[in-house]
Enzyme design. Structure first.
Site, PDB file in Angstrom:
ATOM      1  N   LYS A  11       0.834  -1.202   0.000  1.00 11.18           N
ATOM      2  CA  LYS A  11       0.000   0.000   0.000  1.00 11.18           C
ATOM      3  C   LYS A  11       0.876   1.262   0.000  1.00 11.18           C
ATOM      4  O   LYS A  11       2.096   1.174   0.221  1.00 11.18           O
ATOM      5  CB  LYS A  11      -0.927  -0.052   1.224  1.00 11.18           C
ATOM      6  CG  LYS A  11      -1.907  -1.242   1.183  1.00 11.18           C
ATOM      7  CD  LYS A  11      -2.812  -1.274   2.406  1.00 11.18           C
ATOM      8  CE  LYS A  11      -3.816  -2.423   2.307  1.00 11.18           C
ATOM      9  NZ  LYS A  11      -4.796  -2.387   3.416  1.00 11.18           N
ATOM     10  N   TYR A  51     -12.221  -2.833  -3.684  1.00 12.58           N
ATOM     11  CA  TYR A  51     -12.816  -2.944  -2.346  1.00 12.58           C
ATOM     12  C   TYR A  51     -14.348  -2.906  -2.383  1.00 12.58           C
ATOM     13  O   TYR A  51     -14.977  -2.496  -1.415  1.00 12.58           O
ATOM     14  CB  TYR A  51     -12.291  -1.817  -1.455  1.00 12.58           C
ATOM     15  CG  TYR A  51     -10.883  -2.037  -0.938  1.00 12.58           C
ATOM     16  CD1 TYR A  51     -10.562  -3.176  -0.172  1.00 12.58           C
ATOM     17  CD2 TYR A  51      -9.866  -1.119  -1.191  1.00 12.58           C
ATOM     18  CE1 TYR A  51      -9.277  -3.378   0.318  1.00 12.58           C
ATOM     19  CE2 TYR A  51      -8.567  -1.312  -0.698  1.00 12.58           C
ATOM     20  CZ  TYR A  51      -8.290  -2.445   0.056  1.00 12.58           C
ATOM     21  OH  TYR A  51      -7.019  -2.641   0.547  1.00 12.58           O
ATOM     22  N   ARG A  87      -2.011 -14.792   3.853  1.00 11.49           N
ATOM     23  CA  ARG A  87      -2.793 -14.123   4.904  1.00 11.49           C
ATOM     24  C   ARG A  87      -2.114 -14.303   6.263  1.00 11.49           C
ATOM     25  O   ARG A  87      -2.079 -13.389   7.081  1.00 11.49           O
ATOM     26  CB  ARG A  87      -4.220 -14.658   4.949  1.00 11.49           C
ATOM     27  CG  ARG A  87      -5.065 -14.310   3.728  1.00 11.49           C
ATOM     28  CD  ARG A  87      -5.534 -12.876   3.716  1.00 11.49           C
ATOM     29  NE  ARG A  87      -6.537 -12.607   4.712  1.00 11.49           N
ATOM     30  CZ  ARG A  87      -7.290 -11.501   4.732  1.00 11.49           C
ATOM     31  NH1 ARG A  87      -7.139 -10.565   3.791  1.00 11.49           N
ATOM     32  NH2 ARG A  87      -8.169 -11.300   5.679  1.00 11.49           N
ATOM     33  N   THR A  93      -5.998  -8.062  10.150  1.00 13.48           N
ATOM     34  CA  THR A  93      -6.340  -6.770   9.535  1.00 13.48           C
ATOM     35  C   THR A  93      -5.857  -5.613  10.411  1.00 13.48           C
ATOM     36  O   THR A  93      -5.257  -4.649   9.910  1.00 13.48           O
ATOM     37  CB  THR A  93      -7.875  -6.677   9.334  1.00 13.48           C
ATOM     38  OG1 THR A  93      -8.285  -7.775   8.523  1.00 13.48           O
ATOM     39  CG2 THR A  93      -8.268  -5.366   8.696  1.00 13.48           C
ATOM     40  N   ARG A 104       2.333  -7.178   9.225  1.00 13.64           N
ATOM     41  CA  ARG A 104       1.621  -6.121   9.953  1.00 13.64           C
ATOM     42  C   ARG A 104       2.040  -6.077  11.420  1.00 13.64           C
ATOM     43  O   ARG A 104       2.088  -4.999  12.027  1.00 13.64           O
ATOM     44  CB  ARG A 104       0.110  -6.317   9.809  1.00 13.64           C
ATOM     45  CG  ARG A 104      -0.399  -5.945   8.414  1.00 13.64           C
ATOM     46  CD  ARG A 104      -1.788  -6.497   8.190  1.00 13.64           C
ATOM     47  NE  ARG A 104      -2.386  -6.065   6.932  1.00 13.64           N
ATOM     48  CZ  ARG A 104      -3.538  -6.556   6.461  1.00 13.64           C
ATOM     49  NH1 ARG A 104      -4.197  -7.477   7.135  1.00 13.64           N
ATOM     50  NH2 ARG A 104      -4.021  -6.127   5.305  1.00 13.64           N
ATOM     51  N   VAL A 111      -4.908   0.239  11.826  1.00 11.44           N
ATOM     52  CA  VAL A 111      -5.628  -0.533  10.808  1.00 11.44           C
ATOM     53  C   VAL A 111      -5.725   0.237   9.490  1.00 11.44           C
ATOM     54  O   VAL A 111      -5.683  -0.363   8.406  1.00 11.44           O
ATOM     55  CB  VAL A 111      -7.025  -0.964  11.317  1.00 11.44           C
ATOM     56  CG1 VAL A 111      -7.967   0.220  11.515  1.00 11.44           C
ATOM     57  CG2 VAL A 111      -7.656  -1.995  10.393  1.00 11.44           C
ATOM     58  N   ASN A 114      -2.065  -0.117   7.235  1.00 13.31           N
ATOM     59  CA  ASN A 114      -1.547  -1.459   7.523  1.00 13.31           C
ATOM     60  C   ASN A 114      -0.664  -2.054   6.418  1.00 13.31           C
ATOM     61  O   ASN A 114      -0.541  -3.276   6.307  1.00 13.31           O
ATOM     62  CB  ASN A 114      -2.677  -2.395   7.969  1.00 13.31           C
ATOM     63  CG  ASN A 114      -3.728  -2.634   6.889  1.00 13.31           C
ATOM     64  OD1 ASN A 114      -3.606  -2.092   5.789  1.00 13.31           O
ATOM     65  ND2 ASN A 114      -4.720  -3.442   7.186  1.00 13.31           N
ATOM     66  N   HIS A 117      -1.733  -5.516   1.386  1.00  5.94           N
ATOM     67  CA  HIS A 117      -3.005  -6.197   1.100  1.00  5.94           C
ATOM     68  C   HIS A 117      -2.728  -7.624   0.645  1.00  5.94           C
ATOM     69  O   HIS A 117      -1.752  -7.873  -0.061  1.00  5.94           O
ATOM     70  CB  HIS A 117      -3.771  -5.473  -0.024  1.00  5.94           C
ATOM     71  CG  HIS A 117      -4.910  -6.294  -0.579  1.00  5.94           C
ATOM     72  ND1 HIS A 117      -6.148  -6.318   0.019  1.00  5.94           N
ATOM     73  CD2 HIS A 117      -4.967  -7.164  -1.619  1.00  5.94           C
ATOM     74  CE1 HIS A 117      -6.931  -7.160  -0.647  1.00  5.94           C
ATOM     75  NE2 HIS A 117      -6.240  -7.682  -1.651  1.00  5.94           N
ATOM     76  N   GLU A 128      -9.102 -10.207  -8.151  1.00  2.00           N
ATOM     77  CA  GLU A 128      -8.159  -9.102  -7.945  1.00  2.00           C
ATOM     78  C   GLU A 128      -7.002  -9.153  -8.952  1.00  2.00           C
ATOM     79  O   GLU A 128      -6.593  -8.126  -9.487  1.00  2.00           O
ATOM     80  CB  GLU A 128      -7.648  -9.122  -6.497  1.00  2.00           C
ATOM     81  CG  GLU A 128      -8.760  -8.773  -5.502  1.00  2.00           C
ATOM     82  CD  GLU A 128      -8.422  -9.067  -4.045  1.00  2.00           C
ATOM     83  OE1 GLU A 128      -7.292  -9.517  -3.747  1.00  2.00           O
ATOM     84  OE2 GLU A 128      -9.304  -8.826  -3.184  1.00  2.00           O
TER      85      GLU A 128
HETATM   86  P1  DAT Z   1      -7.905  -7.138   5.067  1.00  4.28           P
HETATM   87  O1  DAT Z   1      -7.086  -6.071   4.390  1.00  4.28           O
HETATM   88  O2  DAT Z   1      -7.164  -7.749   6.239  1.00  4.28           O
HETATM   89  O3  DAT Z   1      -8.430  -8.169   4.107  1.00  4.28           O
HETATM   90  P2  DAT Z   1     -10.595  -6.020   5.100  1.00  4.28           P
HETATM   91  O4  DAT Z   1     -10.760  -6.637   3.745  1.00  4.28           O
HETATM   92  O5  DAT Z   1     -11.645  -6.299   6.113  1.00  4.28           O
HETATM   93  O6  DAT Z   1      -9.181  -6.426   5.737  1.00  4.28           O
HETATM   94  O7  DAT Z   1     -10.480  -4.441   4.962  1.00  4.28           O
HETATM   95  C1  DAT Z   1      -9.718  -3.884   3.916  1.00  4.28           C
HETATM   96  C2  DAT Z   1      -8.904  -2.736   4.457  1.00  4.28           C
HETATM   97  O8  DAT Z   1      -9.773  -1.744   4.963  1.00  4.28           O
HETATM   98  C3  DAT Z   1      -7.996  -3.097   5.643  1.00  4.28           C
HETATM   99  O9  DAT Z   1      -6.770  -3.653   5.237  1.00  4.28           O
HETATM  100  C4  DAT Z   1      -7.819  -1.770   6.287  1.00  4.28           C
HETATM  101  C5  DAT Z   1      -9.168  -1.100   6.082  1.00  4.28           C
HETATM  102  N1  DAT Z   1     -10.013  -1.287   7.262  1.00  4.28           N
HETATM  103  C6  DAT Z   1     -10.595  -2.446   7.675  1.00  4.28           C
HETATM  104  N2  DAT Z   1     -11.282  -2.266   8.802  1.00  4.28           N
HETATM  105  C7  DAT Z   1     -11.136  -0.955   9.120  1.00  4.28           C
HETATM  106  C8  DAT Z   1     -11.611  -0.127  10.167  1.00  4.28           C
HETATM  107  N3  DAT Z   1     -12.378  -0.615  11.139  1.00  4.28           N
HETATM  108  N4  DAT Z   1     -11.243   1.173  10.154  1.00  4.28           N
HETATM  109  C9  DAT Z   1     -10.468   1.683   9.176  1.00  4.28           C
HETATM  110  N5  DAT Z   1      -9.991   0.952   8.149  1.00  4.28           N
HETATM  111  C10 DAT Z   1     -10.320  -0.332   8.121  1.00  4.28           C
HETATM  112 MG    MG Z   2      -9.807  -8.010   2.575  1.00  2.00          MG
END
Ligand code: DAT
Ligand code: MG
Length: 151
Positions: A11, A51, A87, A93, A104, A111, A114, A117, A128
């Site tokens: 990122k 997303y 993962r 996350t 991470r 968060v 982080n 991805h 993706e």
């Molecule tokens: P991951 O990236 O672990 O697959 P995710 O798909 O649930 O997690 O969310 C995508 C991204 O969105 C994550 O890397 C960071 C952001 N994100 C997730 N939950 C969040 C939150 N509660 N507040 C702010 N950003 C968040």
């Molecule tokens: Mg995700």
């Protein structure tokens, strides 16, 4: 199978913080095969699509803004159970829940910053990879170390 592929991206914070080499290094040392990689500036439109499952979340628009705030590195990695293993290598996350030894867990705090991805399933990996790569940008190549990684 060992032909499974996942989509990993460094990122904007990871690129700015010079973590690209570190992250590539971890996947290389693990034994996964790099089959695609490029540096790019993602558009908000691409990121909204990437997303799309999170479009109802309150952080969706700030997530898209953050992800389009600078260059990212997109990668496709291949290997046995690579989606699940990647993962685990990323951590949770929320970096606060991520164990030391994960990317991470080792390199970030919040968060919303982080650094990396990784696809959450084989199906999302396929979606993706096809969103971020043209077919010709993905290479099938013989790794000379293959027999030392797989029995
Ligand atoms: P991951 O990236 O672990 O697959 P995710 O798909 O649930 O997690 O969310 C995508 C991204 O969105 C994550 O890397 C960071 C952001 N994100 C997730 N939950 C969040 C939150 N509660 N507040 C702010 N950003 C968040
Ligand atoms: Mg995700």
């Amino acid at each position: 199978g060992s032909n499974e592929r996942t989509f990993i991206s460094v990122k904007p914070d990871g690129v700015q913080r010079r973590l690209v080499g570190e992250i590539v290094h971890r996947f290389e040392r693990k034994g996964f095969k790099l089959v695609g990689m490029k540096l790019l500036q993602a558009s908000a439109e691409q990121l909204r699509e990437h997303y799309r499952d999170l479009s109802e979340k309150p952080f969706y628009s700030s997530l898209v803004k953050y992800m389009s705030s600078g260059p990212i590195v997109v990668m496709a990695w291949q290997g046995h159970d690579v989606v699940k293993s990647a993962r685990k290598m990323l951590g949770e996350t929320n970096p606060a829940d991520s164990l030391p030894g994960t990317i991470r867990g080792d390199f970030c705090v919040e968060v919303s910053r982080n650094v990396v991805h990784g696809s959450d399933s084989v199906e999302s990996a396929q979606r993706e990879i096809s969103l971020w790569f043209e077919h010709h940008e993905l290479l099938c190549w013989e790794e000379c170390s293959q027999p030392w990684i797989y029995a």
